[in-house]
Design a protein around this motif. Structure first.
Motif, PDB file in Angstrom:
ATOM      1  N   LEU A  77     -87.153 -82.172  15.451  1.00 51.81           N
ATOM      2  CA  LEU A  77     -86.055 -83.132  15.310  1.00 51.81           C
ATOM      3  C   LEU A  77     -86.515 -84.385  14.574  1.00 51.81           C
ATOM      4  N   GLN A  78     -87.709 -84.831  14.880  1.00 48.37           N
ATOM      5  CA  GLN A  78     -88.240 -86.030  14.226  1.00 48.37           C
ATOM      6  C   GLN A  78     -88.447 -85.801  12.722  1.00 48.37           C
ATOM      7  N   ASN A  79     -88.817 -84.575  12.369  1.00 47.60           N
ATOM      8  CA  ASN A  79     -89.106 -84.263  10.966  1.00 47.60           C
ATOM      9  C   ASN A  79     -87.874 -83.807  10.183  1.00 47.60           C
ATOM     10  N   SER A  80     -86.757 -83.599  10.899  1.00 47.42           N
ATOM     11  CA  SER A  80     -85.569 -83.086  10.222  1.00 47.42           C
ATOM     12  C   SER A  80     -84.773 -84.218   9.578  1.00 47.42           C
ATOM     13  N   ASN A  81     -83.895 -83.825   8.660  1.00 46.34           N
ATOM     14  CA  ASN A  81     -82.993 -84.803   8.046  1.00 46.34           C
ATOM     15  C   ASN A  81     -81.590 -84.687   8.637  1.00 46.34           C
ATOM     16  N   PHE A  82     -81.495 -84.056   9.798  1.00 49.28           N
ATOM     17  CA  PHE A  82     -80.197 -83.866  10.437  1.00 49.28           C
ATOM     18  C   PHE A  82     -79.650 -85.211  10.914  1.00 49.28           C
ATOM     19  N   SER A  83     -78.404 -85.477  10.609  1.00 51.57           N
ATOM     20  CA  SER A  83     -77.836 -86.810  10.851  1.00 51.57           C
ATOM     21  C   SER A  83     -77.797 -87.205  12.326  1.00 51.57           C
ATOM     22  N   ARG A  84     -77.779 -86.210  13.242  1.00 52.75           N
ATOM     23  CA  ARG A  84     -77.680 -86.533  14.664  1.00 52.75           C
ATOM     24  C   ARG A  84     -78.990 -86.253  15.411  1.00 52.75           C
ATOM     25  N   ALA A  85     -80.078 -86.214  14.674  1.00 49.03           N
ATOM     26  CA  ALA A  85     -81.375 -85.910  15.282  1.00 49.03           C
ATOM     27  C   ALA A  85     -81.783 -86.959  16.315  1.00 49.03           C
ATOM     28  N   SER A  86     -81.577 -88.242  16.001  1.00 48.10           N
ATOM     29  CA  SER A  86     -81.971 -89.308  16.936  1.00 48.10           C
ATOM     30  C   SER A  86     -81.192 -89.209  18.238  1.00 48.10           C
ATOM     31  N   GLU A  87     -79.924 -88.865  18.138  1.00 51.25           N
ATOM     32  CA  GLU A  87     -79.095 -88.677  19.335  1.00 51.25           C
ATOM     33  C   GLU A  87     -79.669 -87.579  20.222  1.00 51.25           C
ATOM     34  N   LEU A  88     -80.020 -86.441  19.625  1.00 46.03           N
ATOM     35  CA  LEU A  88     -80.558 -85.309  20.379  1.00 46.03           C
ATOM     36  C   LEU A  88     -81.911 -85.659  21.004  1.00 46.03           C
ATOM     37  N   ILE A  89     -82.713 -86.411  20.286  1.00 47.71           N
ATOM     38  CA  ILE A  89     -84.009 -86.846  20.827  1.00 47.71           C
ATOM     39  C   ILE A  89     -83.797 -87.740  22.049  1.00 47.71           C
ATOM     40  N   ALA A  90     -82.845 -88.653  21.960  1.00 48.87           N
ATOM     41  CA  ALA A  90     -82.559 -89.557  23.087  1.00 48.87           C
ATOM     42  C   ALA A  90     -82.108 -88.786  24.318  1.00 48.87           C
ATOM     43  N   ILE A  91     -81.315 -87.769  24.121  1.00 53.65           N
ATOM     44  CA  ILE A  91     -80.839 -86.943  25.243  1.00 53.65           C
ATOM     45  C   ILE A  91     -81.990 -86.142  25.828  1.00 53.65           C
ATOM     46  N   ALA A  92     -82.795 -85.527  24.951  1.00 56.42           N
ATOM     47  CA  ALA A  92     -83.895 -84.681  25.413  1.00 56.42           C
ATOM     48  C   ALA A  92     -84.955 -85.486  26.161  1.00 56.42           C
ATOM     49  N   LEU A  93     -85.327 -86.646  25.623  1.00 60.48           N
ATOM     50  CA  LEU A  93     -86.381 -87.443  26.257  1.00 60.48           C
ATOM     51  C   LEU A  93     -85.909 -88.068  27.568  1.00 60.48           C
ATOM     52  N   LYS A  94     -84.656 -88.443  27.643  1.00 63.69           N
ATOM     53  CA  LYS A  94     -84.119 -88.950  28.916  1.00 63.69           C
ATOM     54  C   LYS A  94     -84.271 -87.886  30.010  1.00 63.69           C
ATOM     55  N   ASN A  95     -83.919 -86.656  29.681  1.00 65.89           N
ATOM     56  CA  ASN A  95     -84.056 -85.562  30.642  1.00 65.89           C
ATOM     57  C   ASN A  95     -85.519 -85.299  30.990  1.00 65.89           C
ATOM     58  N   GLU A  96     -86.363 -85.339  29.967  1.00 65.78           N
ATOM     59  CA  GLU A  96     -87.777 -85.019  30.171  1.00 65.78           C
ATOM     60  C   GLU A  96     -88.474 -86.052  31.064  1.00 65.78           C
ATOM     61  N   TYR A  97     -88.239 -87.326  30.805  1.00 61.97           N
ATOM     62  CA  TYR A  97     -88.899 -88.353  31.605  1.00 61.97           C
ATOM     63  C   TYR A  97     -88.327 -88.426  33.021  1.00 61.97           C
ATOM     64  N   SER A  98     -87.100 -88.017  33.183  1.00 58.20           N
ATOM     65  CA  SER A  98     -86.539 -87.903  34.527  1.00 58.20           C
ATOM     66  C   SER A  98     -87.243 -86.783  35.289  1.00 58.20           C
ATOM     67  N   ARG A  99     -87.480 -85.650  34.605  1.00 55.72           N
ATOM     68  CA  ARG A  99     -88.186 -84.526  35.223  1.00 55.72           C
ATOM     69  C   ARG A  99     -89.590 -84.929  35.658  1.00 55.72           C
ATOM     70  N   LEU A 100     -90.222 -85.794  34.846  1.00 58.79           N
ATOM     71  CA  LEU A 100     -91.603 -86.230  35.122  1.00 58.79           C
ATOM     72  C   LEU A 100     -91.673 -87.437  36.058  1.00 58.79           C
ATOM     73  N   ASN A 101     -90.489 -87.990  36.422  1.00 58.78           N
ATOM     74  CA  ASN A 101     -90.448 -89.212  37.233  1.00 58.78           C
ATOM     75  C   ASN A 101     -91.193 -90.371  36.577  1.00 58.78           C
ATOM     76  N   ASP A 102     -91.174 -90.380  35.254  1.00 59.79           N
ATOM     77  CA  ASP A 102     -91.814 -91.458  34.501  1.00 59.79           C
ATOM     78  C   ASP A 102     -90.713 -92.461  34.137  1.00 59.79           C
ATOM     79  N   TRP A 103     -90.469 -93.398  35.047  1.00 59.76           N
ATOM     80  CA  TRP A 103     -89.319 -94.278  34.889  1.00 59.76           C
ATOM     81  C   TRP A 103     -89.523 -95.366  33.846  1.00 59.76           C
ATOM     82  N   ASN A 104     -90.777 -95.712  33.567  1.00 63.58           N
ATOM     83  CA  ASN A 104     -91.035 -96.686  32.508  1.00 63.58           C
ATOM     84  C   ASN A 104     -90.643 -96.122  31.142  1.00 63.58           C
ATOM     85  N   MET A 105     -91.068 -94.895  30.873  1.00 67.46           N
ATOM     86  CA  MET A 105     -90.718 -94.260  29.613  1.00 67.46           C
ATOM     87  C   MET A 105     -89.221 -93.911  29.578  1.00 67.46           C
ATOM     88  N   TYR A 106     -88.699 -93.546  30.703  1.00 68.73           N
ATOM     89  CA  TYR A 106     -87.267 -93.255  30.832  1.00 68.73           C
ATOM     90  C   TYR A 106     -86.453 -94.474  30.395  1.00 68.73           C
TER      91      TYR A 106
END
Length: 419
Positions: free
Chosen positions: A272-301
């Protein structure tokens, strides 16, 4: 007076008869005898056999019996074209017939020829006309399930055929076979063939894995695909494929030998970071929010959610406000740190201020009120909660209030299960 009453009575009767003229009074006539007798009857009448494989606990099975098989045009079609057989797969002959018929979910509907061979299968509940359309394919010498399998085994591979074959596997609930054949077909296509319109439906409906060279090629060459199928089509395909994979990571639970694919998740973020897809940043924000919640890493969340708000990366996302509200609610439950709670309060305030629909605004204000209470602003929390209750009443008056219903058993219904 008597004449008047008689006339009125006749008029009422006429209305009643007229009202019943279009009533559904025919239904599919199912045989309930032995399979041997059904097969013998089919041979005698030279008809295909339609089989309703059901269980007593299957809700969709009961829906088909009650709402579809009782419609006149459905009854007329099945009664004139088939010998119809209904069998409980957990009783009588059912358990003995089940392995040979390869039943893996309910309801399963089979069409069997006079030799006892399954030539067509459809799994699941459908509306009347859609269902008839699927079963009619059984009567086609080259479109039924068995014919498509035979053609595939003989080496037929053109795009139109492959779409029909893969679609038949999906209707039959043969997910693993569908996925294997789709992946093989797509992987063997030349890159320029991916751009051919005849292959688009296969890509659209059966390309599911974003971690393949073919999908990456599609993303990289988005503009060329847009010229062939249109911008909305290609953008929807790219977004939904990424989104479903993100969802799969989000809802992953360990067990039964499964382990979380951290390497796959990291590769997805990198793509996603390397793509030129117009909504890549949106998808990254959704994915990382879920990931840091799974890890209980609230600072990164919190860092991710702050960035999503500050950079407005979710402006095209339908659930933007719910994203910030759920993030705020999560911090309210997970953290006692005042600075973290203040950050969450900013997200909650944004969602509550931007929302215009009372049925959603009520909940967002309630989240904000909770955070205000947690940071020690009791008076503001109280007034915000009153505003939440006001919006709730407005939603109720408008008939748009969202009511949460707890999971429970309804009438003993069970979900269709796989074996």
């Amino acid at each position: 007076m008597k004449k008047v009453l008689i006339v009125m009575a006749m008029a009422v009767m006429a209305i009643c008869l007229s009202g019943n003229a279009d009533a559904q009074n025919r239904s599919v006539e199912f045989e309930h005898s032995s399979w041997k007798k059904v097969l013998k009857k089919a041979k005698k009448e030279n008809k295909l056999i339609f089989v309703d494989c059901y269980t007593s606990w299957c809700g969709p099975c009961r829906m088909m019996a009650k709402d579809v098989f009782t419609q006149d045009h459905v009854a007329d079609y099945f009664n004139s074209n088939f010998v119809n057989f209904k069998i409980d797969m957990e009783k009588g002959e059912g358990p003995d017939l089940k392995p040979g018929w390869k039943i893996n979910a309910y309801p399963t509907f089979l069409v069997i020829n006079t030799k006892g061979e399954v030539i067509h299968r459809v799994v699941g509940a459908y509306g009347a006309d859609e269902f008839i359309g699927y079963i009619k394919e059984a009567q086609s010498e080259d479109k039924n399930f068995a014919a498509l399998n035979k053609a595939y085994d003989a080496g037929q591979r053109d795009g139109e055929f492959m779409f029909s074959h893969l679609r038949s596997l999906r209707l039959a609930n043969l997910e693993k076979e569908e996925a294997r054949k789709a992946k093989k077909y797509i992987a063997e296509l030349k890159k320029e063939d991916l751009l051919k319109k005849e292959n688009w439906n296969i890509i659209k409906y059966f390309m599911k894995d974003p971690a393949t060279d073919e999908f990456r090629f599609m993303v990289k060459n988005r503009d060329q695909f847009a010229e062939v199928v249109g911008e909305d089509e290609i953008d929807s395909k790219i977004y939904n494929t990424y989104s479903k994979q993100i969802e799969a990571y989000s809802y992953f639970y360990p067990g039964k030998g499964r382990t979380y694919d951290k390497e796959g998740f990291d590769a997805l973020i990198k793509d996603l970071q390397n793509s030129n897809f117009s909504r890549a940043s949106e998808l990254i924000a959704i994915a990382l929010k879920n990931e840091y919640s799974r890890l209980n890493d609230w600072n990164m969340y919190a860092y991710v959610v702050d960035a999503a708000l500050d950079l407005a990366v979710l402006k095209q996302y339908d659930s933007e406000l719910r994203y910030f509200d759920s993030a705020a609610s999560m911090i309210a439950k997970a953290s006692k740190d005042k600075e973290m709670l203040q950050r969450a309060l900013r997200w909650a305030s944004y969602a509550a201020e931007k929302e215009t629909r009372s049925e959603h605004k009520s909940g967002y204000l309630a989240t904000k009120a909770k955070l205000l209470e947690l940071v020690g602003k009791a008076d503001e929390a109280k007034s915000t909660m009153m505003a939440s209750e006001k919006e709730d009443k407005a939603a109720e008056a408008a008939g748009t209030k969202i009511i949460s219903v707890p999971m429970m058993k309804l009438g003993g219904m069970k979900p269709a299960k796989k074996k």
